[in-house]
Write an enzyme that holds these catalytic residues in place. Structure first.
Site, short mmCIF file in Angstrom:
data_model
loop_
_atom_site.label_atom_id
_atom_site.label_comp_id
_atom_site.label_asym_id
_atom_site.label_seq_id
_atom_site.Cartn_x
_atom_site.Cartn_y
_atom_site.Cartn_z
N SER A 103 0.93 -1.22 0.04
CA SER A 103 -0.01 -0.09 -0.10
C SER A 103 1.07 1.39 0.00
O SER A 103 1.92 1.18 0.50
CB SER A 103 -0.80 0.01 1.16
OG SER A 103 -1.49 1.29 1.35
N TYR A 150 -2.18 -1.09 10.62
CA TYR A 150 -2.06 -1.40 9.17
C TYR A 150 -0.75 -0.79 8.60
O TYR A 150 0.07 -1.62 7.81
CB TYR A 150 -3.44 -0.67 8.55
CG TYR A 150 -3.23 -1.05 6.81
CD1 TYR A 150 -3.86 -2.46 6.50
CD2 TYR A 150 -3.31 0.13 6.04
CE1 TYR A 150 -3.86 -2.29 4.82
CE2 TYR A 150 -3.08 -0.09 4.65
CZ TYR A 150 -3.50 -1.35 4.16
OH TYR A 150 -3.83 -1.42 2.78
#
Length: 264
Positions: A141, A154
């Site tokens: 990401s 995350y």
């Protein structure tokens, strides 16, 4: 180069990017192994593929159960004899402040995103080394390159993936194995809907970035040519990708921008 007749294993294949990859690779003539926790959802994805469905095998798995992944890998290798491409795409997100996030949630996010991905990769590596061939692709990401509010666990899991797979890449050059880290920006998937709150409950809200993000099919069309070229890091998204370059060259400016930005 093409994916025709190549054996591709995709985790997180029941929705979002993984589902789009399944459709695109089936259409390109790949032999597929698709995995996620939800077997029924995988059956539905298989039925919607335009390619040869007899070339699609389903193996349900849970990345949070690392000890089960060597056995799942044996199943995958038995399906077509080997794996050419492993798309480590399964994962989970989080939306909560650090002070509101329980350690159970921190551990779960790390278990799924990092330890599960590492365990599956380690299980498949010996077969790729024996064949002196293979390509491991990891869906990271933009949060693997910098962090924002509400995504501490995350972002940590994605940063960890970069460190581990950068090291792996150096170790497998001699075995003709490629390692690609993919950093999507905002992609229109259910990632924020399924994200964990600080107490472990489902977030249940579509983030504004995801809502306006790139369609998974469009993302996949941009991704696959770069995978075939063996790109080591792949950035695909919109204006949010500027954060990667600001972090690298102007980190103080990025911090100022993020402080004044709405984060959902």
């Amino acid at each position: 180069m093409s994916f025709k007749d190549k054996v591709v294993w995709i985790t997180g294949a029941s929705s979002g990017i993984g589902e789009a990859l399944t459709y695109a690779l089936s259409k390109r003539g790949a032999k597929l192994i698709i995995s996620s926790r939800r077997r029924e959802a995988l059956e539905e994805v298989k039925e919607q593929c335009e390619g040869n469905r007899s070339d699609i095998q389903i193996i349900s798995l849970d990345l949070a159960e690392s000890e089960s992944l060597p056995g799942k890998t044996e199943e995958a290798l038995a399906a077509f004899g080997h794996i050419d491409y492993l798309f480590n795409n399964g994962g989970i997100s989080q939306r909560s402040l650090v002070m509101d996030t329980s350690m159970d949630v921190v551990r779960k996010v790390m278990e799924v995103n990092f330890f599960g991905t590492v365990a599956l990769t380690k299980a498949i590596l010996p077969s790729m080394i024996d064949r002196n061939s293979g390509h491991i692709i990891v869906t990271s990401s933009v949060m693997g390159k910098f962090g924002t509010r509400l995504r501490s666990s995350y972002a940590a899991s994605k940063h960890a993936l970069h460190g581990w797979f950068d090291c792996l890449r150096q170790e497998v050059y001699e075995h003709n194995i490629d390692v690609s880290l993919v950093c999507p920006g905002y992609i229109k998937t259910d990632v924020t809907l399924n994200a964990l709150e600080g107490d472990g409950s489902r977030h249940g809200k579509m983030g504004k970035g995801q809502e306006k993000g790139m369609e998974p099919d469009t993302f996949t069309q941009k991704l696959l040519p770069k995978v075939l070229k063996g790109k080591e890091e792949i950035y695909i998204g919109g204006f949010e990708l500027m954060g990667i370059y600001l972090k690298r060259f102007f980190p103080s400016l990025l911090n100022k921008v993020l402080k004044n930005s709405e984060v959902t």
